[in-house]
Enzyme design. Structure first.
Site, PDB file in Angstrom:
ATOM      1  N   LYS A  39      -7.203   5.059  -0.496  1.00  0.00           N
ATOM      2  CA  LYS A  39      -5.808   5.442  -0.681  1.00  0.00           C
ATOM      3  C   LYS A  39      -5.069   3.994  -0.669  1.00  0.00           C
ATOM      4  O   LYS A  39      -5.491   3.006  -0.243  1.00  0.00           O
ATOM      5  CB  LYS A  39      -5.010   6.205   0.230  1.00  0.00           C
ATOM      6  CG  LYS A  39      -4.959   5.259   1.849  1.00  0.00           C
ATOM      7  CD  LYS A  39      -4.934   6.432   2.894  1.00  0.00           C
ATOM      8  CE  LYS A  39      -4.892   5.794   4.316  1.00  0.00           C
ATOM      9  NZ  LYS A  39      -5.104   6.756   5.380  1.00  0.00           N
ATOM     10  N   TYR A 259      15.388 -22.042   3.535  1.00  0.00           N
ATOM     11  CA  TYR A 259      16.651 -20.980   4.093  1.00  0.00           C
ATOM     12  C   TYR A 259      16.909 -21.179   5.598  1.00  0.00           C
ATOM     13  O   TYR A 259      16.100 -20.904   6.340  1.00  0.00           O
ATOM     14  CB  TYR A 259      16.671 -19.709   3.558  1.00  0.00           C
ATOM     15  CG  TYR A 259      16.634 -19.575   2.101  1.00  0.00           C
ATOM     16  CD1 TYR A 259      17.555 -20.086   1.357  1.00  0.00           C
ATOM     17  CD2 TYR A 259      15.500 -18.760   1.419  1.00  0.00           C
ATOM     18  CE1 TYR A 259      17.631 -19.795  -0.145  1.00  0.00           C
ATOM     19  CE2 TYR A 259      15.516 -18.862   0.047  1.00  0.00           C
ATOM     20  CZ  TYR A 259      16.505 -19.044  -0.768  1.00  0.00           C
ATOM     21  OH  TYR A 259      16.341 -18.985  -1.980  1.00  0.00           O
TER      22      TYR A 259
HETATM   23  C1  LIG Z   1      -5.922   6.615   6.099  1.00  0.00           C
HETATM   24  C2  LIG Z   1      -6.703   7.723   6.877  1.00  0.00           C
HETATM   25  C3  LIG Z   1      -8.030   7.471   7.499  1.00  0.00           C
HETATM   26  C4  LIG Z   1      -8.597   6.273   7.339  1.00  0.00           C
HETATM   27  O1  LIG Z   1      -8.419   5.438   8.663  1.00  0.00           O
HETATM   28  P1  LIG Z   1      -9.067   4.313   8.861  1.00  0.00           P
HETATM   29  O2  LIG Z   1      -8.476   3.756  10.348  1.00  0.00           O
HETATM   30  O3  LIG Z   1      -8.598   3.198   7.813  1.00  0.00           O
HETATM   31  O4  LIG Z   1     -10.364   4.309   8.897  1.00  0.00           O
HETATM   32  C5  LIG Z   1      -8.726   8.662   7.735  1.00  0.00           C
HETATM   33  N1  LIG Z   1      -8.021   9.839   8.010  1.00  0.00           N
HETATM   34  C6  LIG Z   1      -6.715   9.918   7.356  1.00  0.00           C
HETATM   35  C7  LIG Z   1      -6.056  11.575   7.698  1.00  0.00           C
HETATM   36  C8  LIG Z   1      -6.005   9.026   6.862  1.00  0.00           C
HETATM   37  O5  LIG Z   1      -4.744   9.170   6.478  1.00  0.00           O
END
Ligand SMILES: *Cc1c(COP(=O)(O)O)cnc(C)c1O
Length: 412
Positions: A39, A259
């Site tokens: 994702k 800045y």
């Molecule tokens: C993003 C996600 C994962 C992966 O988690 P990691 O800590 O990156 O391994 C697993 N389950 C769900 C529901 C997620 O949203």
């Protein structure tokens, strides 16, 4: 103008990705299915190339947040690998989920009914995974209520609920809470004893609960970021983030930098201006605090990180020249900057550091074994570049771009 240098880019190391994949594999039983979580542009590493490489390396399922990401994978030619949607679908997204053959994660009968309607309309069956809340408090209902909704959903004619899942809130920091969540799930387990189960993210791979599950959902560890500090030595960072020195100047004592004039030179310094800023995802919270690597030396940021430029102190770095490669994340000489280091300084987590690397930063793919789109001929070069600068490349490389958001049209 084809050979102009990169200003700020991320190198994505396919061999590190494969190494981490094999580390994860070695932690789970052979029959357990690996959901490789890609994702958010594969945590900033590039959705399509990373997904392809992980599938080629044996990932069983790809985990994405939503139907947009699922559609992008399907459009890129990843046609057969199952896709699990980890976020809840909007009501209007179920038809697209079915079209992409993606598995929605549902929490309620209401969602199941919508999925069922979309499935019936398309003349297909839909697969869904059903989430139960055991303490994460984001998706799923609790206990008896969840079971009641699950039972109703199971009677829908066009939906197959193939797995039940939960998510841990504190897998990386609180074993007791994680145990309690597992116990809560097990309390209701008899009501769906025949169903596949999944609970584990990266941090949970090192707990024995994974052995009771049919799937694990792993993101972070694949990218070489350790869910717990002791795992640092097992995993190899996949992303290196680099920029260049655009300008070198000597400034005398009394001058200020950037800045807000938050940095005052107490003595003369040699300062290098870099082609990176928060517009590239290099957080402003790193101002005056983080270090970068120049010619193998750690150099401090002076003053505030601005949108496009950042100033560092190279006074004690001999031989520094305009155009020098500068490492923001990754190794140079015997020094290394991990995402955890930047995360600690910026008051965040490694996930956010890599995921925030912006769309202005082209991703360069090194040591990738997977084939370009459509399974065409392997690309000759070991190095593949994505991003706007590649838009004039041959059509065989079209499929190597990780995200349409990240590129300009070849023919504007
Ligand atoms: C993003 C996600 C994962 C992966 O988690 P990691 O800590 O990156 O391994 C697993 N389950 C769900 C529901 C997620 O949203």
């Amino acid at each position: 103008m084809k050979d102009r240098p990169l200003r700020c880019w991320a190198e994505i190391d396919g061999s590190a990705l494969r190494h981490n994949l094999s580390v994860v594999r070695s932690r789970i039983p052979q029959e357990t299915k690996l959901v490789a979580v890609v994702k958010a542009n594969a945590y900033g590493h590039g959705l399509v190339p990373v997904a392809r490489e992980l599938v080629k390396g044996g990932a069983d399922v790809l985990g994405v947040s939503n139907v947009e990401e699922a559609a992008e994978l399907r459009a890129a030619g990843l046609g057969t690998t199952p896709i699990l949607l980890l976020s809840a679908c909007l009501p209007g997204e179920f038809p697209m989920a079915i079209e992409c053959r993606a598995w929605p994660t549902i929490s309620t009968y209401e969602e199941a009914k919508r999925l069922n309607a979309a499935a019936q309309k398309s003349g297909q069956r839909a697969i869904a995974h059903f989430k139960i809340d055991t303490g994460m408090g984001r998706l799923g209902l609790w206990g008896a209520e969840a079971v009641k909704e699950l039972k109703r959903a199971e009677r829908l004619p066009a939906v197959d609920i193939e797995a039940v899942c939960t998510h841990f809130s504190s897998a990386d920091e609180d074993p007791e809470r994680t145990e309690a969540q597992w116990a809560e799930l097990m309390r209701w387990r008899p009501h769906f004893a025949e169903k596949a189960l999944h609970v584990a993210n990266s941090a949970t791979l090192w707990r024995k609960t994974v052995y009771a599950c049919s799937f694990v959902r792993v993101g972070l560890a694949l990218y070489g970021l350790p869910p717990m500090p002791f795992l640092r030595r097992l995993l190899r960072p996949v992303m290196s983030w680099k920029t260049r020195v655009t300008l070198l100047r000597h400034l005398c004592a009394g001058r200020t930098v950037s800045y807000g004039a938050t940095y005052l030179l107490r003595k003369a310094q040699r300062l290098a201006t870099l082609a990176v800023g928060y517009g590239d995802g290099y957080f402003r919270a790193l101002s005056n605090r983080a270090q970068v690597l120049v010619r193998g030396n750690r150099c401090r940021i002076r003053g505030r990180v601005t949108m496009d430029q950042t100033v560092v102190d190279v006074t004690s770095t001999t031989g520094c020249k305009v155009g020098d490669e500068v490492v923001l994340l990754g190794a140079q000489g015997d020094q290394v900057i991990h995402a955890e280091e930047l995360a600690r300084i910026a008051g965040t987590i490694g996930y956010e550091i890599v995921t925030a690397v912006g769309s202005r930063v082209p991703r360069i793919y090194r040591e990738f074994h997977s084939l370009p789109q459509g399974g065409g001929a392997p690309v000759k070069s070991k190095t593949r570049r994505t991003g706007s600068r590649q838009s004039r490349s041959s059509s065989s490389e079209e499929g190597l771009r990780e995200s349409s958001r990240n590129i300009r049209s070849p023919h504007p």
